[in-house]
Design an enzyme around this catalytic site. Structure first.
Site, PDB file in Angstrom:
ATOM      1  N   GLY A 151      -8.165   5.151   5.387  1.00  0.00           N
ATOM      2  CA  GLY A 151      -8.824   4.523   6.527  1.00  0.00           C
ATOM      3  C   GLY A 151      -8.291   3.120   6.747  1.00  0.00           C
ATOM      4  N   LYS A 201       2.922   4.060  -1.677  1.00  0.00           N
ATOM      5  CA  LYS A 201       2.981   4.765  -2.957  1.00  0.00           C
ATOM      6  C   LYS A 201       4.414   4.960  -3.466  1.00  0.00           C
ATOM      7  CE  LYS A 201       0.738   8.162  -1.101  1.00  0.00           C
ATOM      8  NZ  LYS A 201       0.096   7.536   0.071  1.00  0.00           N
ATOM      9  N   LYS A 215       0.031   9.477  -6.764  1.00  0.00           N
ATOM     10  CA  LYS A 215      -1.070   8.618  -7.201  1.00  0.00           C
ATOM     11  C   LYS A 215      -1.322   8.782  -8.704  1.00  0.00           C
ATOM     12  CE  LYS A 215      -3.126   8.693  -2.598  1.00  0.00           C
ATOM     13  NZ  LYS A 215      -3.982   9.497  -1.690  1.00  0.00           N
ATOM     14  N   THR A 259     -11.552   1.403  -2.485  1.00  0.00           N
ATOM     15  CA  THR A 259     -12.539   1.855  -3.479  1.00  0.00           C
ATOM     16  C   THR A 259     -12.060   1.513  -4.883  1.00  0.00           C
ATOM     17  OG1 THR A 259     -13.199   3.705  -2.073  1.00  0.00           O
ATOM     18  CG2 THR A 259     -13.720   3.889  -4.413  1.00  0.00           C
ATOM     19  N   THR A 284       0.847  -1.190   0.000  1.00  0.00           N
ATOM     20  CA  THR A 284       0.000   0.000   0.000  1.00  0.00           C
ATOM     21  C   THR A 284       0.885   1.243   0.000  1.00  0.00           C
ATOM     22  OG1 THR A 284      -0.059  -0.167   2.403  1.00  0.00           O
ATOM     23  CG2 THR A 284      -1.915  -1.109   1.207  1.00  0.00           C
ATOM     24  N   VAL A 333      -3.939   3.758  -4.404  1.00  0.00           N
ATOM     25  CA  VAL A 333      -4.838   4.742  -5.022  1.00  0.00           C
ATOM     26  C   VAL A 333      -6.279   4.495  -4.569  1.00  0.00           C
ATOM     27  CG1 VAL A 333      -5.710   5.696  -7.189  1.00  0.00           C
ATOM     28  CG2 VAL A 333      -3.342   4.901  -7.057  1.00  0.00           C
TER      29      VAL A 333
END
Lengths: 320, 320
Positions: free
Chosen positions: B297, B111, B209, B142, B109, B138
């Site tokens: 989150g 970047k 991102k 979601t 996770t 990114v």
């Protein structure tokens, strides 16, 4: 094989050839034949078949009995794109049943059979060990319920959707000051609404899509059926100036409804205007996520069928 | 194995156990060990390890040299969740390299390594025949660039994104009448902004991102690098009343930028408020499609890593 060679069938045929490189990366996949009760039958269709039919031409041979053609075909996948009677899902239902019974995977963009006779079809699917894919029934190729494929383990608690582009277009026109009648005629002139607009403006089209989403989520009882859910449309609606009203499908485990709903300022769905569709999922791990895009169109619906095709034959190599 | 046991590592550990039934349907997948330079090392961690650490506990053994631990492990997959120095992507880069070199798949996770050293990593991936997944970089869990997995053959022409929740939150506060300084302090108080907010409010986080999305789309040249793209932030912004301004990442094949941008009335992205993120793709077959949801989150980012895990081990059975 392709059954039904109207807008969706031709669109898929063309997209299949346009995206040939992608399809071929999955192995040898060909369109074996096309059958249409109106246009006839063609084995090993040439690349320009859709173009020929677009110009008024027919398929090379006479139309045959379609369920029989499906059963006898040695195709592995049947793409069912006929138009459909929404009362009983025919003739699409019989086509799909013939395909599943003879051990073929099915791709369809027909809402009727999936919304109205899903259990029957699923039991055939289970018995025969084949796949039944229907992405194109909800929001054409725009990611809709299939974003769940990207979200393992995620639980959906609630769904809200703008699932009918025609009524959403009319509502956007009404908001701009036209009357309902004027807006409907405008939508008909642009080809968004049918001569008989009942399915779209009285909420039935959105309701069928809500039922399909419910089916996918495993919510398959009377409360998620045409008879058991509240359905009202947008006929003669005239919202107050500055008000945002949408024909909203709302679904949870215990109920489903389709009705015109006044949205709060700042609601993400309130900016989904014109023929756009949207699906919002309330989930356990992510909270609220929303997908927005076109819900109809020749190429847009063809993309859905291509997505389904790859999900049957694929997956595509992916190194990201 | 899990490397790094802060918010994301603990979140993934808990979600892995919460969604155990899903994970187990993929076969036997276990968390073999956890290594953290700060918290130590634990082989075959108990189910309550994250809870224990949340309460101030440590892992059972002393911390070891992490790249060496990675190389020696017999885990098949390394989940890299450390915090990272954005200048050179370390120590995450070395962890990922150690994992790939020793033939392990990687989920991260982080970047930094993906935005700054993607080519190096991809050439290792190709050489070793393993997978490198980074969905969480990114928009957390979601659906973002990975909706392309649902859209075979689709070509992306242009991308617009709201990719930094902190700056979007501050902009929403400023719109409601607070000053920039007040809004920043408010964001810091709520834990959305860091003590040093540069990465978020000066556009660097969104730029990383944007570069990752460019990498995924195959747009990997100087114009899509931190040095070659236009980056400006939202510091001291004070838009006129009623104006909608967003920190927008805009990407196409020939350029990339991150800058505060005034949006038109009715733009779908203008209602994406607070800490929400959004990604809009302009495509050949579907026109414009948009995905909106949380971009950060604990549980939201854990979902991204779970998505990556299933995409390595899976796919899940799917009969819809």
């Amino acid at each position: 094989m392709i059954i039904g060679f109207g807008t969706v069938g031709k669109g898929f045929f063309d997209l299949f050839h346009e995206k040939r490189a992608v399809v071929q990366s999955l192995g040898s996949v060909e369109i074996s034949e096309i059958a249409s009760s109106r246009l006839g039958y063609e084995l090993r269709p040439a690349h320009d078949t859709a173009e020929r039919v677009d110009k008024g031409g027919k398929l090379r041979e006479e139309a045959k009995d379609i369920p029989e053609t499906i059963r006898r075909s040695d195709a592995d996948i049947v793409c069912e794109f006929t138009t459909v009677n929404m009362n009983n899902g025919e003739p699409a239902f019989s086509h799909i049943r013939a395909a599943l019974e003879s051990g073929k995977h099915v791709i369809t963009t027909n809402k009727g059979p999936i919304a109205l006779r899903y259990r029957e079809l699923q039991s055939l699917v289970a018995k025969k060990g084949v796949l039944l894919k229907f992405k194109g029934t909800v929001m054409a190729g725009t990611p809709s319920y299939n974003i769940l494929d990207l979200l393992p383990g995620l639980e959906v608690k609630m769904v809200r959707g703008i699932l009918n582009g025609t009524s959403n277009f009319i509502l956007s026109e009404v908001e701009r000051g036209r009357s309902f009648e004027e807006s409907l005629v405008h939508a008909q002139r642009l080809g968004y609404a049918e001569a008989d607009p009942t399915m779209d403006i009285d909420g039935y089209d959105a309701a069928l899509k809500a039922i399909i989403i419910s089916n996918v989520l495993g919510w398959q009882d009377e409360r998620h059926s045409l008879g058991g859910m509240e359905i009202s449309g947008i006929r003669n609606i005239s919202p107050a100036a500055g008000e945002k009203t949408k024909l909203l499908a709302s679904i949870n485990e215990k109920s489903a409804s389709v009705k015109s709903t006044k949205l709060q300022d700042g609601d993400l769905l309130s900016n989904v205007d014109g023929v756009l569709n949207a699906l919002e999922l309330e989930t356990d791990t992510l909270g609220r996520i929303t997908s927005i895009g076109p819900g109809a169109g020749r190429k847009q619906t063809a993309q859905a069928a291509l997505t389904d095709l790859v999900s049957i034959v694929g997956p595509l190599p992916n190194n990201r």
